[in-house]
Design an enzyme around this catalytic site. Structure first.
Site, PDB file in Angstrom:
ATOM      1  N   CYS A   1       0.811  -1.216   0.000  1.00  0.00           N
ATOM      2  CA  CYS A   1       0.000   0.000   0.000  1.00  0.00           C
ATOM      3  C   CYS A   1       0.848   1.271   0.000  1.00  0.00           C
ATOM      4  CB  CYS A   1      -0.867   0.026   1.241  1.00  0.00           C
ATOM      5  SG  CYS A   1      -1.846  -1.458   1.447  1.00  0.00           S
TER       6      CYS A   1
ATOM      7  N   ARG B   1       5.283  -0.163  -6.035  1.00  0.00           N
ATOM      8  CA  ARG B   1       5.152  -1.046  -4.873  1.00  0.00           C
ATOM      9  C   ARG B   1       4.075  -2.112  -5.075  1.00  0.00           C
ATOM     10  NH1 ARG B   1       7.097   1.509  -0.211  1.00  0.00           N
ATOM     11  NH2 ARG B   1       5.538   0.487   1.057  1.00  0.00           N
TER      12      ARG B   1
ATOM     13  N   TRP C   1      -3.110  -2.637  -1.549  1.00  0.00           N
ATOM     14  CA  TRP C   1      -2.735  -3.990  -1.960  1.00  0.00           C
ATOM     15  C   TRP C   1      -3.487  -4.920  -1.030  1.00  0.00           C
ATOM     16  CZ3 TRP C   1       1.333  -7.916  -1.062  1.00  0.00           C
ATOM     17  CH2 TRP C   1       1.687  -8.563  -2.249  1.00  0.00           C
TER      18      TRP C   1
ATOM     19  N   ASN D   1      -1.805   2.259   6.166  1.00  0.00           N
ATOM     20  CA  ASN D   1      -0.923   1.154   5.765  1.00  0.00           C
ATOM     21  C   ASN D   1      -0.598   0.343   7.006  1.00  0.00           C
ATOM     22  OD1 ASN D   1      -0.800   2.172   3.221  1.00  0.00           O
ATOM     23  ND2 ASN D   1       1.328   2.850   3.336  1.00  0.00           N
ATOM     24  N   GLY D   2      -0.462  -0.962   6.843  1.00  0.00           N
ATOM     25  CA  GLY D   2      -0.080  -1.801   7.988  1.00  0.00           C
ATOM     26  C   GLY D   2      -1.218  -2.723   8.398  1.00  0.00           C
TER      27      GLY D   2
ATOM     28  N   GLU E   1      21.134 -21.738  -2.521  1.00  0.00           N
ATOM     29  CA  GLU E   1      20.690 -20.355  -2.710  1.00  0.00           C
ATOM     30  C   GLU E   1      21.791 -19.368  -2.306  1.00  0.00           C
ATOM     31  OE1 GLU E   1      18.545 -18.898  -4.287  1.00  0.00           O
ATOM     32  OE2 GLU E   1      18.307 -16.931  -3.379  1.00  0.00           O
TER      33      GLU E   1
ATOM     34  N   LYS F   1      23.345 -16.638  -4.892  1.00  0.00           N
ATOM     35  CA  LYS F   1      23.398 -15.196  -4.621  1.00  0.00           C
ATOM     36  C   LYS F   1      24.807 -14.677  -4.865  1.00  0.00           C
ATOM     37  CE  LYS F   1      20.233 -14.656  -4.687  1.00  0.00           C
ATOM     38  NZ  LYS F   1      19.094 -14.910  -5.263  1.00  0.00           N
TER      39      LYS F   1
ATOM     40  N   GLU G   1      25.822 -14.724  -8.595  1.00  0.00           N
ATOM     41  CA  GLU G   1      25.068 -13.750  -9.386  1.00  0.00           C
ATOM     42  C   GLU G   1      25.667 -12.348  -9.299  1.00  0.00           C
ATOM     43  OE1 GLU G   1      20.371 -14.934  -9.601  1.00  0.00           O
ATOM     44  OE2 GLU G   1      21.122 -14.392  -7.640  1.00  0.00           O
TER      45      GLU G   1
ATOM     46  N   HIS H   1      32.606 -37.255  -1.348  1.00  0.00           N
ATOM     47  CA  HIS H   1      32.481 -38.078  -2.551  1.00  0.00           C
ATOM     48  C   HIS H   1      33.002 -37.343  -3.789  1.00  0.00           C
ATOM     49  CE1 HIS H   1      30.445 -41.138  -0.277  1.00  0.00           C
ATOM     50  NE2 HIS H   1      29.585 -40.239   0.178  1.00  0.00           N
TER      51      HIS H   1
ATOM     52  N   LYS I   1      15.868  -9.925 -14.723  1.00  0.00           N
ATOM     53  CA  LYS I   1      14.959 -10.183 -13.599  1.00  0.00           C
ATOM     54  C   LYS I   1      13.864 -11.168 -14.003  1.00  0.00           C
ATOM     55  CE  LYS I   1      13.474  -9.421  -9.474  1.00  0.00           C
ATOM     56  NZ  LYS I   1      14.231 -10.130  -8.458  1.00  0.00           N
TER      57      LYS I   1
HETATM   58  C1  G6P Z   1      15.867 -15.278 -13.379  1.00  0.00           C
HETATM   59  C2  G6P Z   1      16.185 -14.367 -12.218  1.00  0.00           C
HETATM   60  C3  G6P Z   1      16.283 -15.179 -10.929  1.00  0.00           C
HETATM   61  C4  G6P Z   1      15.000 -15.968 -10.723  1.00  0.00           C
HETATM   62  C5  G6P Z   1      14.677 -16.849 -11.938  1.00  0.00           C
HETATM   63  C6  G6P Z   1      13.275 -17.436 -11.827  1.00  0.00           C
HETATM   64  O1  G6P Z   1      16.942 -16.114 -13.623  1.00  0.00           O
HETATM   65  O2  G6P Z   1      17.397 -13.685 -12.429  1.00  0.00           O
HETATM   66  O3  G6P Z   1      16.455 -14.301  -9.830  1.00  0.00           O
HETATM   67  O4  G6P Z   1      15.128 -16.759  -9.586  1.00  0.00           O
HETATM   68  O5  G6P Z   1      14.693 -16.056 -13.115  1.00  0.00           O
HETATM   69  O6  G6P Z   1      12.364 -16.376 -11.854  1.00  0.00           O
HETATM   70  P1  G6P Z   1      10.896 -16.438 -11.305  1.00  0.00           P
HETATM   71  O7  G6P Z   1      10.327 -15.070 -11.615  1.00  0.00           O
HETATM   72  O8  G6P Z   1      10.173 -17.509 -12.082  1.00  0.00           O
HETATM   73  O9  G6P Z   1      10.940 -16.734  -9.865  1.00  0.00           O
END
Ligand code: G6P
Length: 602
Positions: free
Chosen positions: A2, A27, A75, A99-100, A478, A482, A485, A501, A597
């Site tokens: 929101c 947002r 939202w 908001n909140g 993950e 990160k 990337e 192994h 993205k």
């Molecule tokens: C791209 C982005 C990642 C994301 C992946 C899946 O590779 O750079 O950050 O995890 O897509 O995207 P999604 O929108 O399906 O979660």
């Protein structure tokens, strides 16, 4: 999420509100509204969907001359995105935006209904305006009534209230949700972040939690629990892009810090006493389901993998996770009693979308877990649970991962209840841990500074291994993703027990091992795995609540009463580690090379 805008002054108010709300569009929202009092007369407009719909509704409305005005983008959380649920909410003579979450709204609502007040929306917000009018009718002065109202609210809020009983004033209060006041000569602005008022106000005051007051005659009166207080205005930034980052250096950093707050939104309305409720699902949807298949890509795949442990352990249902691009071409065998879950932050990832279409063609029931309503994956799925993370701008996903994992955790409990595979005691423990998750996600300065300091050791070497066991294995994947990337350093996530192994052949002092060593999940086993690496001189960064003598670097965690609390706290640490290494290497944290993205190509 929101957004709020407010204005007291002589300028045309509709434009100020609509312009300001436009700045908050990023947002995410699903309805919007404005309310203006001018010449003691209230006007109000609301529309579902985009701001263009609101602009169309207000096409013939102009407000020149002195007045007060408030606007909101909503939202949906409590109640669907309808006009009735959109803000501003009306009492008899007053309007409110908020908001909140008002945590005690049901209790307040019951009290007000008992005294004859009729509610028209399903929101928690409407309680504020009725409570104000309730006190005002008891012969209280408007500000006294507002003060009494604020005093009764529990939870997080940023709120603005206007009323015909004092038509030249905006009442405001802030606790837990952001709000600021902008000043330009006699004009006063309010907003939930600074972008709506950049270019309009010259100075700003960022309200602190527990502050409230009113704006009138070109100034504000500010109070907290100790009474009236003074405040110092500061110059307002002129750069909108910087402002959207709310003072953080990068969107990714901002999004890491936001995780604690957005997690509350993810859970809101879904934890019901000692049970889990999803208004998006019904138990009938799950009837006949005897296994789960999850498809996703990238970070979303990692949250899926973590959840497969929870589905099997808690709901005792077989769960297989597949990378969507692999699934598409493997000629998979699909069973109609399998629930097909897709996970996607954007809802547009081509491979995930195509995997979903294949499952639908094979007659499977489909459920998506997504952050973007109305995205292609959401439209294609039978049912959707939204993660409510708000828009994520950093390419390297952080809060989307956290909220996906939370939804999946809640879903595993939901299914465990449905399948009667969970005892009351375990259920209570899970719910209790969920409620404490926002705390485990808070970043404190001391932790961030420590990671910043130790990150200088990790700028070269011949590679990183992130290792963990059980749900901490997907978290290791993950953490490594990160890091690669945004730092462009080679990093791999590996199951700790599998290092011997093969990968242990790489171990020497230039091999960096980030060891996830939770207290509540196979601690002794992972400890032996790390000792094996240490014996071969690998450089160890241990993340654990338990001190570990063999570590070269050690980050001590605090929330060790439940594996998921340990999971989320360690997740934040790995995110900040990647961030700090990337910053030291001078990389573009928010837009790393070669990455997008939303990947809408195969
Ligand atoms: C791209 C982005 C990642 C994301 C992946 C899946 O590779 O750079 O950050 O995890 O897509 O995207 P999604 O929108 O399906 O979660």
């Amino acid at each position: 999420m929101c957004g709020i805008v407010g204005y007291v002054g002589l300028k045309e108010k509709k434009e100020i509100l609509l312009d300001g709300l436009k700045e908050l569009e990023y947002r995410g929202y699903d309805s919007a509204g404005i309310a203006v009092i001018e010449n003691k007369k209230l006007s109000n407009f609301k529309a579902v969907g985009k701001l263009e719909n609101l602009a169309l509704k207000t096409k013939n409305y102009l407000s020149s001359g002195f007045g007060v005005a408030i606007g909101h983008t909503r939202w949906a959380t409590h109640g669907k995105p309808t006009e009735l649920n959109a803000h501003p909410h009306l009492g008899e003579k007053s309007f409110v935006v908020h908001n909140g979450i008002i945590e005690n709204y049901q209790e307040l609502k019951r009290k007000l209904q008992g005294s004859g007040v009729t509610f028209v929306s399903q929101t928690d917000t409407e309680t504020i305006v009725h409570l104000f009018e309730y006190y005002q009718k008891q012969n209280m002065q408007p500000f006294e009534a507002f003060e009494k109202t604020v005093d009764e609210l529990e939870g997080a809020y940023a709120t603005l209230l206007i009323s015909e009983v004092e038509p030249d004033t905006i009442f405001f209060a802030k606790n837990g949700s952001p709000m600021l006041v902008g000043f330009d000569d006699k004009d006063i602005y309010f907003a939930s972040s600074d972008t709506p008022i950049i270019g309009k106000a010259k100075e700003v005051y960022y309200l602190n939690d527990g502050e409230y007051g009113y704006a009138k005659d070109g100034n504000i009166k500010l109070y907290d629990k100790n009474g009236e207080k003074t405040f110092t205005k500061q110059p307002l930034s002129k750069d909108k892009f910087t402002a959207q980052k709310d003072g953080y250096r990068f969107f990714m950093e901002k999004e890491i810090y936001e995780q604690s707050r957005v997690m509350s939104e993810t859970m809101m309305g879904r934890i019901n006493g000692n049970s889990i409720h999803f208004e998006e699902l019904d138990q009938e949807f799950l009837n006949g389901i005897d296994s789960i298949k999850i498809c996703a890509c990238g970070t979303s795949y990692h949250s899926a993998l973590a959840s497969s442990y929870l589905f099997e352990r808690l709901a005792r249902i077989p769960c297989v996770v597949e990378i969507a691009s692999e699934f598409r071409y493997k000629e998979p065998l699909l069973d109609k009693n399998t629930l097909f879950i897709t996970i996607s932050q954007s809802g547009e990832t081509a491979d995930t979308l195509e995997a979903l279409k294949m499952a639908k063609r094979a007659g499977l029931k489909s459920l998506s877990i997504c952050n973007v309503d109305n995205s292609s994956i959401v439209r294609e799925s039978d049912k959707t649970i939204l993660t409510r993370a708000g828009i994520e701008k950093g390419v390297a996903s952080t809060k989307a991962f956290a909220t996906q994992t939370m939804v999946l955790w809640m879903l595993s409990i939901y299914m465990a209840i449905h399948r009667k595979t969970i005892s009351q005691d375990v259920l209570t423990g899970e719910i209790n841990a969920m409620i404490h998750t926002p705390k485990a996600l808070l970043v404190n300065d001391e932790l961030h500074t420590k990671i910043h300091r130790l990150s200088k050791r990790y700028l070269h070497g011949h590679g990183f291994f992130f290792i963990g066991r059980d749900i901490f294995y997907p978290l290791a994947l993950e953490g490594a993703l990160k890091l690669k990337e945004i730092s462009y350093l080679h990093a791999e996530g590996y199951p700790a027990g599998e290092m011997k192994h093969g990968p242990i052949a790489l171990a020497d002092s230039h091999l960096f091992t980030v060891a996830l060593m939770p207290r509540t999940m196979h601690y002794e086993k992972i400890k032996s795995n790390v000792e094996e690496l240490s014996a071969r001189d690998a450089t160890i960064l241990a993340i654990s609540p338990m001190p570990f003598d063999l570590a070269d670097d050690f980050i001590q965690t605090r929330y060790d009463s439940h594996p998921m609390l340990e999971f989320f706290e360690m997740m934040v640490i790995t995110q900040i580690l990647a961030l700090e290494i990337s910053i030291r290497l001078g990389n573009d944290v928010d837009m790393p090379r070669n990455l997008a993205k939303s990947v809408t190509v195969e």
